[in-house]
Design an enzyme around this catalytic site. Structure first.
Site, PDB file in Angstrom:
ATOM      1  N   ILE A  81       0.841  -1.202   0.000  1.00 20.49           N
ATOM      2  CA  ILE A  81       0.000   0.000   0.000  1.00 20.49           C
ATOM      3  C   ILE A  81       0.877   1.253   0.000  1.00 20.49           C
ATOM      4  CG2 ILE A  81      -1.983  -1.084   1.150  1.00 20.49           C
ATOM      5  CD1 ILE A  81      -1.096   0.540   3.714  1.00 20.49           C
ATOM      6  N   ASP A  82       2.131   1.114   0.464  1.00 20.58           N
ATOM      7  CA  ASP A  82       3.000   2.290   0.624  1.00 20.58           C
ATOM      8  C   ASP A  82       3.496   2.845  -0.716  1.00 20.58           C
ATOM      9  OD1 ASP A  82       2.738   1.592   3.283  1.00 20.58           O
ATOM     10  OD2 ASP A  82       4.717   0.659   3.413  1.00 20.58           O
TER      11      ASP A  82
ATOM     12  N   ARG B 249     -13.473  22.205  14.160  1.00 16.69           N
ATOM     13  CA  ARG B 249     -12.261  21.610  14.733  1.00 16.69           C
ATOM     14  C   ARG B 249     -11.131  21.509  13.721  1.00 16.69           C
ATOM     15  NH1 ARG B 249     -15.164  16.481  17.681  1.00 16.69           N
ATOM     16  NH2 ARG B 249     -15.736  17.583  19.584  1.00 16.69           N
TER      17      ARG B 249
ATOM     18  N   GLY C 104       2.155   4.423   5.316  1.00 21.58           N
ATOM     19  CA  GLY C 104       3.067   4.700   4.200  1.00 21.58           C
ATOM     20  C   GLY C 104       4.525   4.517   4.562  1.00 21.58           C
ATOM     21  N   ARG C 105       4.775   4.231   5.843  1.00 24.62           N
ATOM     22  CA  ARG C 105       6.141   4.059   6.342  1.00 24.62           C
ATOM     23  C   ARG C 105       6.981   5.311   6.039  1.00 24.62           C
ATOM     24  NH1 ARG C 105       8.217  -1.178   8.017  1.00 24.62           N
ATOM     25  NH2 ARG C 105       6.534  -2.213   6.951  1.00 24.62           N
TER      26      ARG C 105
ATOM     27  N   ARG D   4      -8.610  17.193  17.076  1.00 24.72           N
ATOM     28  CA  ARG D   4      -8.799  15.755  17.278  1.00 24.72           C
ATOM     29  C   ARG D   4      -7.891  14.975  16.340  1.00 24.72           C
ATOM     30  NH1 ARG D   4     -11.353  17.526  20.824  1.00 24.72           N
ATOM     31  NH2 ARG D   4     -13.422  16.938  21.612  1.00 24.72           N
TER      32      ARG D   4
ATOM     33  N   HIS E 144      -4.675   0.014  10.130  1.00 26.57           N
ATOM     34  CA  HIS E 144      -4.724  -1.149   9.237  1.00 26.57           C
ATOM     35  C   HIS E 144      -5.985  -1.217   8.379  1.00 26.57           C
ATOM     36  CE1 HIS E 144      -1.496  -2.251  11.979  1.00 26.57           C
ATOM     37  NE2 HIS E 144      -1.052  -3.001  10.994  1.00 26.57           N
TER      38      HIS E 144
ATOM     39  N   GLN F 269      -6.563   0.665   6.182  1.00 28.22           N
ATOM     40  CA  GLN F 269      -6.061   0.985   4.833  1.00 28.22           C
ATOM     41  C   GLN F 269      -5.536  -0.239   4.097  1.00 28.22           C
ATOM     42  OE1 GLN F 269      -3.661   5.016   5.435  1.00 28.22           O
ATOM     43  NE2 GLN F 269      -3.899   3.867   7.313  1.00 28.22           N
TER      44      GLN F 269
HETATM   45  O1  F6P Z   1       4.218  -1.593   4.704  1.00 32.90           O
HETATM   46  C1  F6P Z   1       2.849  -1.608   4.947  1.00 32.90           C
HETATM   47  C2  F6P Z   1       2.529  -1.036   6.312  1.00 32.90           C
HETATM   48  O2  F6P Z   1       1.126  -1.071   6.492  1.00 32.90           O
HETATM   49  C3  F6P Z   1       3.071   0.371   6.566  1.00 32.90           C
HETATM   50  O3  F6P Z   1       2.329   1.373   5.942  1.00 32.90           O
HETATM   51  C4  F6P Z   1       3.051   0.420   8.076  1.00 32.90           C
HETATM   52  O4  F6P Z   1       4.005   1.339   8.555  1.00 32.90           O
HETATM   53  C5  F6P Z   1       3.411  -0.992   8.465  1.00 32.90           C
HETATM   54  O5  F6P Z   1       3.125  -1.813   7.342  1.00 32.90           O
HETATM   55  C6  F6P Z   1       2.669  -1.530   9.655  1.00 32.90           C
HETATM   56  O6  F6P Z   1       3.171  -2.786   9.971  1.00 32.90           O
HETATM   57  P1  F6P Z   1       2.461  -3.814  10.977  1.00 32.90           P
HETATM   58  O7  F6P Z   1       1.343  -4.485  10.240  1.00 32.90           O
HETATM   59  O8  F6P Z   1       3.547  -4.767  11.346  1.00 32.90           O
HETATM   60  O9  F6P Z   1       1.956  -3.013  12.128  1.00 32.90           O
END
Ligand code: F6P
Length: 327
Positions: free
Chosen positions: A143-144, A179, A187-188, A283, A289, A291
């Site tokens: 997804i990233d 707000r 997206g890391r 807020r 997850h 996403q």
């Molecule tokens: O690489 C996909 C991803 O969903 C990143 O966007 C996110 O930082 C990471 O994996 C989360 O990893 P985990 O599922 O181990 O929490």
């Protein structure tokens, strides 16, 4: 040169799951069986299944009706690394190179080649196996959208859709309650999801890991909007966004993962800071997850199907150690 020697292949899904994995498994299996008469094995949980000899023959019927289903029927792991596998010896944990076990298990089932579906972690291991002479074709997933060599990975489009839909919904609360809503997306270390979902939803501020932000500028901007009568603001923050001169916010470290850093927490931090500096009601919403889940978009279904089909086609042409891509 045709790869006549290939009669049996294996497919695996490694790394974090994402929409479209099943669509690739389906395309790979159907193409391999229908077009080339191959036997297809499905390896469970990415490289972990190859290490532990957990795999099964995939029949045509098993991959029917999975095109639209999120996740992966094979399971996945984002901590498996055959070159540094964690083993427990007595009370201590050590890492061991278990690539020999992988090759042994591959030979045991007469597997001639692999289709590895994954992101950078999976591809790093796959490329090391390819250098050892193992026939491998990679299929780019995440997804990233941060994988080198391809413009788009499958899963990204669906994640952007999901994030955009969520931000659209958050707009109503933002405007009704006047707000500042800060939405954290995944997206890391790459800002693709934030950039695309932020633009598509007409968000007011988009924070990316690639461009460190200045907190004073964000505050001036949201205050300026309030003064102009726009009494709400939408801020989209990539989980890897960081302040100029500052550091990314780390949620936790997963010790044995190829990339142990798990980012998270930027939205909560910004909500506190913007509230303190502006007095505006803030807020934080962390999409997390959600996403990575759900049914793939038509774009991702098509991309995943093309990737899966091409992976088998080039493998049978004699190409190996390559990644199928969308240039
Ligand atoms: O690489 C996909 C991803 O969903 C990143 O966007 C996110 O930082 C990471 O994996 C989360 O990893 P985990 O599922 O181990 O929490």
């Amino acid at each position: 040169m045709k790869a006549k020697s290939i009669k049996t292949i294996a497919v695996m899904t490694g790394g974090g799951d994402c929409p479209g994995l099943n669509a690739v498994i389906r395309a790979v299996t159907k193409t391999a069986i229908n077009k080339f008469g191959l036997e297809v094995w499905g390896i469970e949980d990415g490289f972990l299944g190859l290490i532990e000899d957990r795999m099964r023959v995939l029949k045509y019927n098993e991959v029917s009706n999975i095109l639209t289903v999120g996740g992966t029927i094979l399971g996945s792991s984002n901590v498996a690394n055959p070159f540094k596998h964690r083993v427990r010896i007595g009370k201590t944990t050590r890492t061991k190179n278990v690539t020999g076990d992988c090759i042994k298990n591959q030979k045991k089932h007469d597997i001639d080649a692999h289709i590895c579906i994954g992101g950078d972690g999976t591809m790093a291991s796959a490329s090391r196996f390819a250098k050892k002479g193992v026939k491998i074709i990679g299929v780019p997933k995440t997804i990233d959208n941060d994988l080198y060599g391809t413009d788009i990975t499958f899963g990204f489009n669906t994640a952007v859709n999901t994030a955009t839909e969520a931000i659209d919904k958050i707009h109503t609360t933002a405007s009704s309650h006047h707000r500042v809503m800060i939405i954290e997306v995944m997206g890391r270390y790459a800002g693709w999801i934030a950039l695309h979902a932020g633009l598509a939803s007409g968000s007011d501020v988009i924070l990316l890991p690639e461009i460190p932000y200045r907190l004073d500028k964000i505050c001036d901007f949201v205050i300026g909007r309030s003064k102009r009568g726009k009494r709400f603001s939408i801020v989209v923050a990539a989980e890897g966004a960081k302040e100029k001169g500052g550091k990314m916010v780390v949620a936790k470290k997963v010790a044995h993962s190829p990339d142990p850093i798990r980012l998270g927490g930027i939205a909560n931090l910004l909500a506190v800071q913007i509230n303190e500096l502006t007095g505006l009601d803030c807020r934080a919403v962390v999409l997390g997850h959600v996403q990575r889940g759900g049914t793939p978009t038509p774009f991702d279904r098509t991309l995943a199907t093309n990737f899966g089909y091409m992976a088998i086609k080039i493998l049978m042409k004699g190409i190996k150690g390559n990644l199928v891509t969308l240039p």
